[in-house]
Scaffold this motif. Structure first.
Motif, PDB file in Angstrom:
ATOM      1  N   SER A 139       4.342   8.408 -22.108  1.00  0.00           N
ATOM      2  CA  SER A 139       3.710   7.146 -22.463  1.00  0.00           C
ATOM      3  C   SER A 139       3.551   6.292 -21.211  1.00  0.00           C
ATOM      4  CB  SER A 139       4.525   6.397 -23.521  1.00  0.00           C
ATOM      5  OG  SER A 139       5.770   5.974 -22.988  1.00  0.00           O
ATOM      6  N   ILE A 140       2.750   5.243 -21.339  1.00  0.00           N
ATOM      7  CA  ILE A 140       2.440   4.357 -20.222  1.00  0.00           C
ATOM      8  C   ILE A 140       3.152   3.025 -20.429  1.00  0.00           C
ATOM      9  CG2 ILE A 140       0.597   3.279 -18.884  1.00  0.00           C
ATOM     10  CD1 ILE A 140       0.525   6.317 -18.916  1.00  0.00           C
ATOM     11  N   PRO A 141       3.833   2.486 -19.427  1.00  0.00           N
ATOM     12  CA  PRO A 141       4.491   1.181 -19.572  1.00  0.00           C
ATOM     13  C   PRO A 141       3.483   0.076 -19.891  1.00  0.00           C
ATOM     14  CG  PRO A 141       5.172   2.283 -17.544  1.00  0.00           C
ATOM     15  CD  PRO A 141       4.028   3.064 -18.082  1.00  0.00           C
ATOM     16  N   ASP A 142       3.950  -0.957 -20.559  1.00  0.00           N
ATOM     17  CA  ASP A 142       3.093  -2.110 -20.828  1.00  0.00           C
ATOM     18  C   ASP A 142       2.615  -2.720 -19.507  1.00  0.00           C
ATOM     19  OD1 ASP A 142       3.493  -1.786 -23.534  1.00  0.00           O
ATOM     20  OD2 ASP A 142       5.140  -3.243 -23.631  1.00  0.00           O
ATOM     21  N   ASN A 143       1.374  -3.139 -19.480  1.00  0.00           N
ATOM     22  CA  ASN A 143       0.786  -3.802 -18.306  1.00  0.00           C
ATOM     23  C   ASN A 143       0.774  -2.913 -17.066  1.00  0.00           C
ATOM     24  OD1 ASN A 143       0.525  -6.188 -19.887  1.00  0.00           O
ATOM     25  ND2 ASN A 143       2.659  -6.724 -19.417  1.00  0.00           N
ATOM     26  N   PHE A 144       0.789  -1.590 -17.276  1.00  0.00           N
ATOM     27  CA  PHE A 144       0.791  -0.657 -16.149  1.00  0.00           C
ATOM     28  C   PHE A 144      -0.478  -0.837 -15.305  1.00  0.00           C
ATOM     29  CE2 PHE A 144      -0.021   3.630 -14.308  1.00  0.00           C
ATOM     30  CZ  PHE A 144       1.146   3.749 -13.570  1.00  0.00           C
ATOM     31  N   GLY A 145      -0.295  -1.121 -14.028  1.00  0.00           N
ATOM     32  CA  GLY A 145      -1.412  -1.277 -13.100  1.00  0.00           C
ATOM     33  C   GLY A 145      -1.992  -2.675 -13.035  1.00  0.00           C
ATOM     34  N   ASP A 146      -1.491  -3.607 -13.873  1.00  0.00           N
ATOM     35  CA  ASP A 146      -2.061  -4.961 -13.883  1.00  0.00           C
ATOM     36  C   ASP A 146      -1.875  -5.674 -12.544  1.00  0.00           C
ATOM     37  OD1 ASP A 146      -2.725  -4.450 -16.476  1.00  0.00           O
ATOM     38  OD2 ASP A 146      -1.593  -6.117 -17.351  1.00  0.00           O
ATOM     39  N   LEU A 147      -0.645  -5.668 -12.034  1.00  0.00           N
ATOM     40  CA  LEU A 147      -0.365  -6.356 -10.774  1.00  0.00           C
ATOM     41  C   LEU A 147      -1.167  -5.744  -9.635  1.00  0.00           C
ATOM     42  CD1 LEU A 147       1.210  -8.335  -8.977  1.00  0.00           C
ATOM     43  CD2 LEU A 147       3.021  -6.602  -8.812  1.00  0.00           C
ATOM     44  N   HIS A 148      -1.153  -4.428  -9.549  1.00  0.00           N
ATOM     45  CA  HIS A 148      -1.886  -3.752  -8.477  1.00  0.00           C
ATOM     46  C   HIS A 148      -3.374  -4.072  -8.547  1.00  0.00           C
ATOM     47  CE1 HIS A 148      -4.040  -0.324  -6.596  1.00  0.00           C
ATOM     48  NE2 HIS A 148      -3.080  -0.425  -5.701  1.00  0.00           N
ATOM     49  N   GLY A 149      -3.934  -4.028  -9.753  1.00  0.00           N
ATOM     50  CA  GLY A 149      -5.352  -4.306  -9.918  1.00  0.00           C
ATOM     51  C   GLY A 149      -5.722  -5.714  -9.493  1.00  0.00           C
ATOM     52  N   LYS A 150      -4.889  -6.676  -9.860  1.00  0.00           N
ATOM     53  CA  LYS A 150      -5.170  -8.068  -9.513  1.00  0.00           C
ATOM     54  C   LYS A 150      -5.015  -8.310  -8.008  1.00  0.00           C
ATOM     55  CE  LYS A 150      -3.986  -9.911 -14.063  1.00  0.00           C
ATOM     56  NZ  LYS A 150      -3.066 -10.753 -14.868  1.00  0.00           N
ATOM     57  N   LEU A 151      -4.002  -7.709  -7.403  1.00  0.00           N
ATOM     58  CA  LEU A 151      -3.832  -7.851  -5.954  1.00  0.00           C
ATOM     59  C   LEU A 151      -5.010  -7.247  -5.205  1.00  0.00           C
ATOM     60  CD1 LEU A 151      -0.030  -7.013  -5.553  1.00  0.00           C
ATOM     61  CD2 LEU A 151      -1.110  -9.232  -5.119  1.00  0.00           C
ATOM     62  N   PHE A 152      -5.485  -6.103  -5.688  1.00  0.00           N
ATOM     63  CA  PHE A 152      -6.624  -5.446  -5.037  1.00  0.00           C
ATOM     64  C   PHE A 152      -7.880  -6.303  -5.140  1.00  0.00           C
ATOM     65  CE2 PHE A 152     -10.283  -2.544  -5.103  1.00  0.00           C
ATOM     66  CZ  PHE A 152     -10.099  -1.890  -3.900  1.00  0.00           C
ATOM     67  N   LYS A 153      -8.164  -6.812  -6.334  1.00  0.00           N
ATOM     68  CA  LYS A 153      -9.350  -7.650  -6.512  1.00  0.00           C
ATOM     69  C   LYS A 153      -9.232  -8.953  -5.712  1.00  0.00           C
ATOM     70  CE  LYS A 153      -9.285  -7.118 -11.069  1.00  0.00           C
ATOM     71  NZ  LYS A 153      -9.635  -7.243 -12.505  1.00  0.00           N
ATOM     72  N   TYR A 154      -8.016  -9.473  -5.646  1.00  0.00           N
ATOM     73  CA  TYR A 154      -7.790 -10.694  -4.866  1.00  0.00           C
ATOM     74  C   TYR A 154      -8.103 -10.445  -3.388  1.00  0.00           C
ATOM     75  CZ  TYR A 154      -5.343 -14.887  -3.196  1.00  0.00           C
ATOM     76  OH  TYR A 154      -5.018 -16.088  -2.603  1.00  0.00           O
ATOM     77  N   PHE A 155      -7.741  -9.255  -2.905  1.00  0.00           N
ATOM     78  CA  PHE A 155      -8.032  -8.893  -1.516  1.00  0.00           C
ATOM     79  C   PHE A 155      -9.535  -8.724  -1.295  1.00  0.00           C
ATOM     80  CE2 PHE A 155      -8.660  -5.187   1.432  1.00  0.00           C
ATOM     81  CZ  PHE A 155      -8.541  -5.918   2.597  1.00  0.00           C
ATOM     82  N   ILE A 156     -10.210  -8.035  -2.210  1.00  0.00           N
ATOM     83  CA  ILE A 156     -11.645  -7.806  -2.049  1.00  0.00           C
ATOM     84  C   ILE A 156     -12.416  -9.128  -2.090  1.00  0.00           C
ATOM     85  CG2 ILE A 156     -13.683  -6.660  -3.021  1.00  0.00           C
ATOM     86  CD1 ILE A 156     -11.580  -4.797  -1.716  1.00  0.00           C
ATOM     87  N   ASP A 157     -11.921 -10.090  -2.872  1.00  0.00           N
ATOM     88  CA  ASP A 157     -12.577 -11.403  -2.972  1.00  0.00           C
ATOM     89  C   ASP A 157     -12.197 -12.351  -1.834  1.00  0.00           C
ATOM     90  OD1 ASP A 157     -13.883 -10.690  -5.296  1.00  0.00           O
ATOM     91  OD2 ASP A 157     -12.343 -11.511  -6.621  1.00  0.00           O
ATOM     92  N   SER A 158     -11.249 -11.958  -1.005  1.00  0.00           N
ATOM     93  CA  SER A 158     -10.730 -12.855   0.022  1.00  0.00           C
ATOM     94  C   SER A 158     -11.708 -13.013   1.185  1.00  0.00           C
ATOM     95  CB  SER A 158      -9.391 -12.328   0.555  1.00  0.00           C
ATOM     96  OG  SER A 158      -9.589 -11.162   1.336  1.00  0.00           O
ATOM     97  N   GLU A 159     -11.571 -14.132   1.883  1.00  0.00           N
ATOM     98  CA  GLU A 159     -12.377 -14.362   3.083  1.00  0.00           C
ATOM     99  C   GLU A 159     -12.018 -13.352   4.167  1.00  0.00           C
ATOM    100  OE1 GLU A 159     -14.991 -16.312   3.654  1.00  0.00           O
ATOM    101  OE2 GLU A 159     -14.887 -16.739   1.507  1.00  0.00           O
ATOM    102  N   THR A 160     -10.777 -12.913   4.175  1.00  0.00           N
ATOM    103  CA  THR A 160     -10.343 -11.930   5.174  1.00  0.00           C
ATOM    104  C   THR A 160     -11.150 -10.643   5.041  1.00  0.00           C
ATOM    105  OG1 THR A 160      -8.099 -12.836   5.088  1.00  0.00           O
ATOM    106  CG2 THR A 160      -8.359 -10.666   6.084  1.00  0.00           C
ATOM    107  N   TYR A 161     -11.314 -10.175   3.789  1.00  0.00           N
ATOM    108  CA  TYR A 161     -12.106  -8.956   3.579  1.00  0.00           C
ATOM    109  C   TYR A 161     -13.555  -9.182   4.013  1.00  0.00           C
ATOM    110  CZ  TYR A 161     -14.210  -4.848   1.503  1.00  0.00           C
ATOM    111  OH  TYR A 161     -14.893  -3.667   1.341  1.00  0.00           O
ATOM    112  N   LYS A 162     -14.138 -10.294   3.592  1.00  0.00           N
ATOM    113  CA  LYS A 162     -15.545 -10.566   3.871  1.00  0.00           C
ATOM    114  C   LYS A 162     -15.817 -10.723   5.362  1.00  0.00           C
ATOM    115  CE  LYS A 162     -16.050 -12.725  -0.655  1.00  0.00           C
ATOM    116  NZ  LYS A 162     -16.159 -13.993  -1.420  1.00  0.00           N
ATOM    117  N   GLN A 163     -14.824 -11.192   6.112  1.00  0.00           N
ATOM    118  CA  GLN A 163     -14.991 -11.343   7.549  1.00  0.00           C
ATOM    119  C   GLN A 163     -14.998  -9.995   8.273  1.00  0.00           C
ATOM    120  OE1 GLN A 163     -11.801 -13.951   8.725  1.00  0.00           O
ATOM    121  NE2 GLN A 163     -12.695 -15.742   7.700  1.00  0.00           N
TER     122      GLN A 163
END
Length: 325
Positions: A139-163
């Motif tokens: 079985s899969i734990p509750d909220n599996f991958g939620d933190l990783h997914g949000k951190l990844f999207k936060y990075f892709i949306d960051s000014e650091t990535y865009k620069q």
């Protein structure tokens, strides 16, 4: 919600002179090739394979098959949560750059190759294993991958990535050996023929939480499809040369890592199930330790738990609960 999350990006050239760090932070993929007596020859052979495959796919106005070469950068992303300068190594990927020897032009390629994530290692090699230790059914734990997914999207949306990068990443992975893939009538001149899986995999679901779609293509003269994870429109957002840089890089590494699938002696048919026990395959002349790769994933997962998940658990939980997807 106010926070002090910040990213720092560093890069180093991946060539035959590359030496991986001796610290805990070690990449499970290309660094595997860069150790031992064969390290320089391993890297030289792998880079030559990438160049040869690139020129085979970019065959127009390229009569001698040597117009292009691919330069690879190892891109390391550090995350500082507390704002005190103590950065955690969160992501490591390869970025391609294309050298056109006819025009003497250096063309920016795609970032995302050989995607390596410490939080993903924790999720799959620590959290998921611990969750299923005493269970009769997987079985899969509750909220599996939620933190990783949000951190990844936060990075892709960051000014650091865009620069640092002009376009969103494309992450190319191998197909799953417990799924069946069916060939469609859709055909792209560079990506090749498209396949569709019979069902969604855990990897697909995990990457979906990162905001990524997936399509499966088998490029011309390949023997098995590759999984392409992307934002937007894979077929129209990237040039042919950009796509070829990703294909040539990742197909080369997959031939080294998973020769049973990507260096098989038979081409995938209209109905295809990958087989990691396939004996009818060829081995590249490149030394690669797959057992070490598995061990490193667990070691990196535990390192993440000790130095990132546990020390910042309350901060991460609060941030994840308030971060809008």
């Amino acid at each position: 919600m106010k926070h002090n999350f910040s990213f720092t990006i560093k890069s180093i050239r991946l060539d035959e002179n590359y030496h991986p760090s001796n610290s805990t932070r070690i990449t499970t993929n290309f660094a595997n090739l860069a150790r031992g007596e064969s390290r320089q020859q391993n890297l030289r052979n792998a880079l030559k394979m990438i160049d040869n495959r690139f020129n085979a796919l970019a065959s127009w106005d390229n009569p001698q098959g040597n117009r292009y070469s691919v330069e690879l950068e190892i891109v390391s992303v550090d995350l500082d949560i507390a704002g005190g300068g103590e950065a955690f190594p969160s992501i490591e990927v390869l970025k391609t750059n294309i050298i056109d020897h006819k025009t003497n032009e250096r063309i920016e390629g795609i970032v995302g190759n050989n995607f390596s994530s410490y939080v993903r290692d924790y999720d799959f090699s620590v959290l998921l294993l611990d969750h299923n230790k005493s269970r009769e059914e997987f079985s899969i734990p509750d909220n599996f991958g939620d933190l990783h997914g949000k951190l990844f999207k936060y990075f892709i949306d960051s000014e650091t990535y865009k620069q640092h990068f002009k376009k969103p990443p494309v992450i190319c992975l191998s197909v799953s050996d417990n799924k069946t893939y069916h060939r469609t009538e859709n055909h792209h001149p560079v990506l090749g023929v498209e396949y569709q899986p019979n069902e969604s995999s855990l990897t697909e679901q995990y990457f979906k939480k990162m905001g990524l779609q997936v399509r499966y293509f088998m490029p011309p003269n390949s023997v098995a499809p590759l999984a392409f994870y992307f934002f937007g429109d894979l077929l129209n957002d990237y040039t042919n040369l950009e796509l070829i840089s990703t294909i040539s890089t990742m197909e080369t590494f997959q031939k080294i890592y998973r020769p049973e699938i990507y260096n098989a002696n038979a081409v995938a048919g209209s109905k295809y199930q990958p087989n990691l026990r396939n004996a009818d395959h060829s081995i590249t002349q490149i030394v690669y330790d797959r057992e070490e790769r598995s061990q490193l994933a667990i070691a990196q997962g535990k390192f993440t738990e000790q130095h990132f998940i546990k020390p910042y658990q309350s901060v991460l939980e609060q941030w994840s609960a308030n971060y809008a997807i």
